[in-house]
Design an enzyme around this catalytic site. Sequence first.
Site, PDB file in Angstrom:
ATOM      1  N   GLU A 182      -4.980  -5.176  10.465  1.00  0.00           N
ATOM      2  CA  GLU A 182      -3.964  -4.149  10.679  1.00  0.00           C
ATOM      3  C   GLU A 182      -4.226  -3.445  12.003  1.00  0.00           C
ATOM      4  O   GLU A 182      -5.046  -2.505  12.051  1.00  0.00           O
ATOM      5  CB  GLU A 182      -3.997  -3.113   9.553  1.00  0.00           C
ATOM      6  CG  GLU A 182      -3.707  -3.678   8.184  1.00  0.00           C
ATOM      7  CD  GLU A 182      -3.134  -2.625   7.240  1.00  0.00           C
ATOM      8  OE1 GLU A 182      -2.077  -2.862   6.675  1.00  0.00           O
ATOM      9  OE2 GLU A 182      -3.766  -1.552   7.102  1.00  0.00           O
ATOM     10  N   GLU A 191      -6.729   4.435   8.166  1.00  0.00           N
ATOM     11  CA  GLU A 191      -6.506   5.865   7.912  1.00  0.00           C
ATOM     12  C   GLU A 191      -7.760   6.499   7.308  1.00  0.00           C
ATOM     13  O   GLU A 191      -8.027   7.682   7.538  1.00  0.00           O
ATOM     14  CB  GLU A 191      -5.271   6.048   7.008  1.00  0.00           C
ATOM     15  CG  GLU A 191      -3.999   5.761   7.802  1.00  0.00           C
ATOM     16  CD  GLU A 191      -2.826   5.268   6.986  1.00  0.00           C
ATOM     17  OE1 GLU A 191      -2.847   5.377   5.742  1.00  0.00           O
ATOM     18  OE2 GLU A 191      -1.868   4.755   7.609  1.00  0.00           O
ATOM     19  N   GLY A 222       2.946   1.972  10.844  1.00  0.00           N
ATOM     20  CA  GLY A 222       3.941   3.040  10.766  1.00  0.00           C
ATOM     21  C   GLY A 222       4.687   3.292  12.057  1.00  0.00           C
ATOM     22  O   GLY A 222       5.415   4.287  12.171  1.00  0.00           O
ATOM     23  N   ASN A 258       0.868  -1.182   0.000  1.00  0.00           N
ATOM     24  CA  ASN A 258       0.000   0.000   0.000  1.00  0.00           C
ATOM     25  C   ASN A 258       0.902   1.230   0.000  1.00  0.00           C
ATOM     26  O   ASN A 258       1.512   1.545   1.020  1.00  0.00           O
ATOM     27  CB  ASN A 258      -0.891  -0.040   1.252  1.00  0.00           C
ATOM     28  CG  ASN A 258      -1.747   1.206   1.393  1.00  0.00           C
ATOM     29  OD1 ASN A 258      -1.795   2.045   0.507  1.00  0.00           O
ATOM     30  ND2 ASN A 258      -2.419   1.318   2.535  1.00  0.00           N
ATOM     31  N   TRP A 259       0.964   1.889  -1.121  1.00  0.00           N
ATOM     32  CA  TRP A 259       1.860   3.056  -1.247  1.00  0.00           C
ATOM     33  C   TRP A 259       1.272   4.309  -0.606  1.00  0.00           C
ATOM     34  O   TRP A 259       1.937   5.327  -0.525  1.00  0.00           O
ATOM     35  CB  TRP A 259       2.198   3.299  -2.720  1.00  0.00           C
ATOM     36  CG  TRP A 259       3.317   2.421  -3.221  1.00  0.00           C
ATOM     37  CD1 TRP A 259       3.658   1.183  -2.745  1.00  0.00           C
ATOM     38  CD2 TRP A 259       4.251   2.724  -4.268  1.00  0.00           C
ATOM     39  NE1 TRP A 259       4.751   0.694  -3.430  1.00  0.00           N
ATOM     40  CE2 TRP A 259       5.130   1.626  -4.383  1.00  0.00           C
ATOM     41  CE3 TRP A 259       4.422   3.795  -5.133  1.00  0.00           C
ATOM     42  CZ2 TRP A 259       6.179   1.577  -5.312  1.00  0.00           C
ATOM     43  CZ3 TRP A 259       5.458   3.753  -6.067  1.00  0.00           C
ATOM     44  CH2 TRP A 259       6.324   2.657  -6.148  1.00  0.00           C
ATOM     45  N   LYS A 260       0.010   4.243  -0.200  1.00  0.00           N
ATOM     46  CA  LYS A 260      -0.648   5.400   0.425  1.00  0.00           C
ATOM     47  C   LYS A 260      -0.452   6.645  -0.455  1.00  0.00           C
ATOM     48  O   LYS A 260      -0.435   6.522  -1.683  1.00  0.00           O
ATOM     49  CB  LYS A 260      -0.139   5.577   1.859  1.00  0.00           C
ATOM     50  CG  LYS A 260      -0.255   4.269   2.670  1.00  0.00           C
ATOM     51  CD  LYS A 260       0.014   4.429   4.127  1.00  0.00           C
ATOM     52  CE  LYS A 260      -0.165   3.084   4.832  1.00  0.00           C
ATOM     53  NZ  LYS A 260       0.002   3.151   6.271  1.00  0.00           N
ATOM     54  N   GLY A 278       3.071  -1.268   4.179  1.00  0.00           N
ATOM     55  CA  GLY A 278       3.060   0.159   3.882  1.00  0.00           C
ATOM     56  C   GLY A 278       4.450   0.635   3.489  1.00  0.00           C
ATOM     57  O   GLY A 278       4.919   0.404   2.373  1.00  0.00           O
ATOM     58  N   GLY A 279       5.127   1.277   4.432  1.00  0.00           N
ATOM     59  CA  GLY A 279       6.411   1.927   4.161  1.00  0.00           C
ATOM     60  C   GLY A 279       7.425   1.062   3.422  1.00  0.00           C
ATOM     61  O   GLY A 279       8.081   1.521   2.471  1.00  0.00           O
ATOM     62  N   HIS A 282      -9.429   1.021   5.140  1.00  0.00           N
ATOM     63  CA  HIS A 282      -8.134   1.183   5.821  1.00  0.00           C
ATOM     64  C   HIS A 282      -8.336   2.077   7.042  1.00  0.00           C
ATOM     65  O   HIS A 282      -9.143   3.013   7.004  1.00  0.00           O
ATOM     66  CB  HIS A 282      -7.114   1.794   4.850  1.00  0.00           C
ATOM     67  CG  HIS A 282      -5.723   1.748   5.401  1.00  0.00           C
ATOM     68  ND1 HIS A 282      -5.281   2.646   6.342  1.00  0.00           N
ATOM     69  CD2 HIS A 282      -4.696   0.890   5.173  1.00  0.00           C
ATOM     70  CE1 HIS A 282      -4.024   2.344   6.671  1.00  0.00           C
ATOM     71  NE2 HIS A 282      -3.652   1.282   5.976  1.00  0.00           N
ATOM     72  N   SER A 322       3.800  -2.352  10.159  1.00  0.00           N
ATOM     73  CA  SER A 322       5.258  -2.407  10.392  1.00  0.00           C
ATOM     74  C   SER A 322       5.899  -3.719   9.954  1.00  0.00           C
ATOM     75  O   SER A 322       6.833  -4.199  10.611  1.00  0.00           O
ATOM     76  CB  SER A 322       5.576  -2.116  11.864  1.00  0.00           C
ATOM     77  OG  SER A 322       5.207  -0.788  12.191  1.00  0.00           O
TER      78      SER A 322
HETATM   79  P1  13P Z   1       3.329   0.205   7.548  1.00  0.00           P
HETATM   80  O1  13P Z   1       3.820  -1.073   6.920  1.00  0.00           O
HETATM   81  O2  13P Z   1       4.069   1.426   7.064  1.00  0.00           O
HETATM   82  O3  13P Z   1       3.258   0.110   9.036  1.00  0.00           O
HETATM   83  O4  13P Z   1       1.820   0.439   7.037  1.00  0.00           O
HETATM   84  C1  13P Z   1       0.920  -0.611   7.117  1.00  0.00           C
HETATM   85  C2  13P Z   1      -0.311  -0.236   6.405  1.00  0.00           C
HETATM   86  O5  13P Z   1      -1.042   0.639   6.805  1.00  0.00           O
HETATM   87  C3  13P Z   1      -0.603  -0.929   5.149  1.00  0.00           C
HETATM   88  O6  13P Z   1      -1.901  -0.699   4.708  1.00  0.00           O
END
Ligand code: 13P
Length: 258
Positions: free
Chosen positions: A168, A100, A174, A13-15, A234-235, A98, A213
């Site tokens: 998640e 967020e 993050g 997920n590149w957000k 994510g990251g 998600h 993470s």
């Molecule tokens: P991180 O891997 O950066 O913690 O993010 C997870 C995430 O929200 C994937 O959707």
Amino acid sequence: MVRVPRRPLVAGNWKMNGLRSSTAEFSRIVEGARKLAGVDLMICPPATLLVLFAAAAKGTSVLIGAQDCHAEPSGSFTGDLSAEMLKDAGASAVIVGHSERRSSHHETDADVRAKALAARRAGLCAIVCVGETRAEREEQRALAVVGTQLDGSVPDGAIAENLVVAYEPVWAIGSGVTPTPTDVADIHAFIRQRLGSRLGEEGQGIRILYGGSVKPSNAKELLHVANVDGALVGGASLKADEFLAIASVYGRQSRNIG
Ligand code: 13P
């Protein structure tokens, strides 16, 4: 217990990250994916890059996903994108619910379920996200919260082709902090059981991803847990090397999990 083969899925997920120049990094993922068998790889870039990435992935096994959709197929919804538009842009999946979006855009379980149904209508697989906050975990309410989210967000009649669940925990996203493998095992077993009682045998085939993470350094211990069928990253998915290192945890052969 019925053992159903589920092919692992590692999705990135590149957000809200990535410009057209990021196609070079994505191409490195596509190149590296050629050496990985037995695992599905997906990147969910921002909507602006869907067409570009879909073109770069054409003819390869790398899948393209979107990060959100509107529940309606078209209409006066300024700034929104329908599942049909995402499909047309080259996506085969879409993340819905998600944390967020649940927090910043106040999305409810009913909103998430409507989006998952829209994804199905358009021929996309919905990746439905669930997960508790730090406070909810500390109050021993993680299972109750995740159970309520699942019941409210997963549409009736979901099957493996149109639904993936991503667990998640909000506090792990993050933060560099992750649940223990035992905690992950407990919650994934709970999700599996809940999907089974709701959807019957189909619930056994639905993939449950862990997200929060995930890094190359912890991927092995988190992703080989029972009922963990892959990761939502994510990251670490922004870097081809890290993303591929995570996916390589699944090695070359498909497995029976569960
Ligand atoms: P991180 O891997 O950066 O913690 O993010 C997870 C995430 O929200 C994937 O959707």
